[in-house]
Design an enzyme around this catalytic site. Structure first.
Site, PDB file in Angstrom:
ATOM      1  N   ARG A  34       1.005  -1.575   0.276  1.00 56.43           N
ATOM      2  CA  ARG A  34      -0.030   0.139   0.151  1.00 56.43           C
ATOM      3  C   ARG A  34       0.724   1.269  -0.166  1.00 56.43           C
ATOM      4  O   ARG A  34       1.774   1.500   0.853  1.00 56.43           O
ATOM      5  CB  ARG A  34      -0.618  -0.293   1.163  1.00 56.43           C
ATOM      6  CG  ARG A  34      -1.492   1.573   1.372  1.00 56.43           C
ATOM      7  CD  ARG A  34      -2.256   1.102   2.818  1.00 56.43           C
ATOM      8  NE  ARG A  34      -3.201   2.237   2.770  1.00 56.43           N
ATOM      9  CZ  ARG A  34      -2.593   2.609   3.779  1.00 56.43           C
ATOM     10  NH1 ARG A  34      -2.036   2.326   5.203  1.00 56.43           N
ATOM     11  NH2 ARG A  34      -3.649   3.922   4.354  1.00 56.43           N
ATOM     12  N   ARG A  75      -9.654  18.867   9.110  1.00 58.50           N
ATOM     13  CA  ARG A  75      -8.729  18.988   9.969  1.00 58.50           C
ATOM     14  C   ARG A  75      -8.543  19.596  10.716  1.00 58.50           C
ATOM     15  O   ARG A  75      -9.292  20.498  10.025  1.00 58.50           O
ATOM     16  CB  ARG A  75      -7.120  18.059   9.858  1.00 58.50           C
ATOM     17  CG  ARG A  75      -7.239  16.784   9.365  1.00 58.50           C
ATOM     18  CD  ARG A  75      -5.822  16.373   8.905  1.00 58.50           C
ATOM     19  NE  ARG A  75      -6.281  15.076   7.860  1.00 58.50           N
ATOM     20  CZ  ARG A  75      -4.820  14.738   7.679  1.00 58.50           C
ATOM     21  NH1 ARG A  75      -3.554  14.802   7.414  1.00 58.50           N
ATOM     22  NH2 ARG A  75      -4.677  13.434   6.891  1.00 58.50           N
ATOM     23  N   LYS A 224     -13.335   2.512   1.224  1.00 58.69           N
ATOM     24  CA  LYS A 224     -12.979   2.563   2.684  1.00 58.69           C
ATOM     25  C   LYS A 224     -14.151   2.901   2.912  1.00 58.69           C
ATOM     26  O   LYS A 224     -14.525   3.716   3.411  1.00 58.69           O
ATOM     27  CB  LYS A 224     -11.962   3.393   2.814  1.00 58.69           C
ATOM     28  CG  LYS A 224     -10.601   2.820   1.953  1.00 58.69           C
ATOM     29  CD  LYS A 224      -9.460   4.436   2.414  1.00 58.69           C
ATOM     30  CE  LYS A 224      -8.728   4.262   3.835  1.00 58.69           C
ATOM     31  NZ  LYS A 224      -7.452   5.101   3.391  1.00 58.69           N
ATOM     32  N   THR A 282      -6.654  -1.217  10.164  1.00 64.19           N
ATOM     33  CA  THR A 282      -6.522  -0.638  10.845  1.00 64.19           C
ATOM     34  C   THR A 282      -5.781  -1.508  12.672  1.00 64.19           C
ATOM     35  O   THR A 282      -6.900  -1.698  13.113  1.00 64.19           O
ATOM     36  CB  THR A 282      -7.703   0.524  11.406  1.00 64.19           C
ATOM     37  OG1 THR A 282      -8.244   1.339  10.280  1.00 64.19           O
ATOM     38  CG2 THR A 282      -6.967   1.924  12.571  1.00 64.19           C
TER      39      THR A 282
END
Length: 477
Positions: A34, A75, A224, A282
């Site tokens: 990845r 963010r 995802k 994760t």
């Protein structure tokens, strides 16, 4: 090394970019590498992709490359001191218009839409849910909050809204540029961050296909699943994708930690029903970022994902920046192999009540059923597109599936399919010659010996995609 059906996805980073380390990792069991587009420049990814191709060739193991797009940056901005400590009960302002660096009273936002996405009473979770803010009021560009759960907040930490509801689009201008970069080195898979609907995936596919057209390449698309809004649309997102990633970090923050294990099981089950691949990701081996051995809980977590039927388990920081990238891959490979030995094969139950409208799919299922009941040594699929191998891989069987293809892109794509070992082999246009070549190829590799029984599928005329229409049971000579 124990035979293993579950595939391992490893993230490339500073800890794993040394060619010797990467080669060892591939030999230890990495099937997909990845590239995380949240970090680094375009040229870094181009160089890393070249590194992966060179090293995998040297190791004699073809691996797939997955380009993981950053998605929207939801963010906070930056702080004058790099970080602040927020006390419970304190007031804190998130200000989309703020240009100066943040302090203990407030901070700017990378995500300028936040004031329009929230209202009084909402809860915001920062830094993967480690900090919680209650929204008191929205005044213009300012979101006034009270700290519920305090702690350290540093530069550019992520923001989630409890229950979901942030309007940020799944594909940003940066993602569109990154898709072009990923297609320049023909990434085998593109992972799309934060999709909410099937439309997000359809748009990503169009962008990929346009960018890859000059290379005659079509990447697989992985959605995802990390937003609360994606859950009700799971089935339509699945149908618009080639696979999904159970992205448990952001998902857990939005839907709550306790809801994730059951969602993981449901997503894996649905993906298999719809003939799609699924990656579980994760914090799988999180403690191995700094420790040479995993915790018992991590071992159980990886084993459970395997028993749920995931195609692949993924490593993020563990291999990108951890201290023990190679050891982590070895540990994960062992856990997968052990868990698979405990699996029940329920093929008869799998097929009861199933109807097949396609000849090629029926042949694939017939091969599994026959090989299981005859106790074949191997199942062999001569495949152009990889579809036959994909269908076979959706069912649990303890017999390895060898997929022989003349196309390098198909070989790489199949690196992600559970229990499929993709091999490159030119296919003779004459059927009997092709079947003899396949047997010779597998005997040469020590997979078949004289007297072994195996099932083989192919299509006539040879080389037509989607044309699998023949199943033969053979005894190796």
């Amino acid at each position: 090394m124990a035979r293993r059906a579950t595939k391992i996805v490893a993230t490339l980073g500073p800890a794993s970019s040394d060619p010797a380390v990467l080669e060892q990792m591939i030999l230890a069991g990495v099937n997909v590498v990845r590239l995380n587009f949240s970090h680094g420049k375009a040229q870094d990814h181009i160089d890393r992709a070249r590194l992966v191709r060179t090293v995998s060739q040297k190791a004699g193991r073809e691996v797939a490359i997955m380009a993981d797009l950053q998605g929207p940056k939801i963010r906070v901005g930056r702080f004058a001191e790099g970080k602040v400590h927020l006390e419970p009960g304190a007031a804190f302002v998130l200000d989309a218009a703020r240009t100066e660096l943040g302090d203990v009273d407030g901070v700017g936002l990378d995500y300028k839409e936040l004031p329009r996405d929230v209202k009084a009473g909402d809860r915001l979770l920062l830094n993967d849910g480690l900090l919680v803010l209650q929204v008191d009021a929205v005044k213009g560009e300012q979101v006034h909050t009270t700290v519920v759960l305090g702690g350290e907040l540093s530069n550019n930490k992520g923001i989630n809204k409890l229950g979901g509801g942030l309007t940020a689009p799944a594909l940003t201008a940066k993602d569109m540029e990154d898709i072009r970069t990923a297609m320049s080195f023909q990434a085998d898979y593109v992972a799309v961050s934060f999709p909410k609907t099937a439309t997000d995936m359809e748009m990503a596919r169009q962008l990929c296909n346009v960018a890859a057209a000059e290379f005659r390449h079509k990447p697989g698309l992985i959605a995802k699943i990390e937003r609360a809004e994606a859950i009700p649309n799971l089935e339509s997102i699945l149908k618009a994708s080639d696979g999904i990633m159970v992205a448990r970090g952001d998902l857990a923050v939005e839907v709550g930690n306790a809801a994730v294990p059951a969602l993981q099981k449901r997503m894996i089950r649905l993906a298999r029903q719809h003939d799609r691949v699924v990656i579980t990701a994760t914090q799988m081996m999180e403690s191995m970022i700094t420790n040479p051995v995993p915790t018992r809980a991590e071992v159980s977590d990886v084993a459970n994902a395997v028993l749920d039927g995931t195609d692949a388990v993924m490593l993020s920081a563990e291999t990108a920046s951890g201290r023990y990238p190679l050891e982590t891959v070895r540990e994960m490979a062992n856990i997968c192999a052990e868990a698979e030995m405990a699996e029940d094969v329920m093929l008869d139950a799998d097929f009861s009540g199933m109807t097949f409208s396609r000849i090629d799919q029926s042949i694939a299922m017939g091969a599994l059923f026959t090989a299981h009941h005859l106790g074949c040594k191997a199942i062999v699929a001569l495949t152009d597109s990889g579809s036959t191998a994909l269908w076979m891989s959706r069912h649990r069987i303890h017999i390895p599936i060898y997929a022989l293809t003349p196309k390098l892109a198909t070989q790489r794509k199949m690196a992600l399919y559970r229990n499929v070992r993709p091999l490159l082999m030119d296919q003779n246009a004459e059927r009997d010659m092709a079947l003899a070549d396949a047997e010779g190829h597998l005997k040469q590799r020590g997979i078949l010996s004289a007297g072994d029984i195996y099932a083989i599928t192919c299509g006539e005329p040879m080389g037509a995609p989607g044309g699998t229409n023949m199943l033969k049971i053979c005894r190796a000579e």
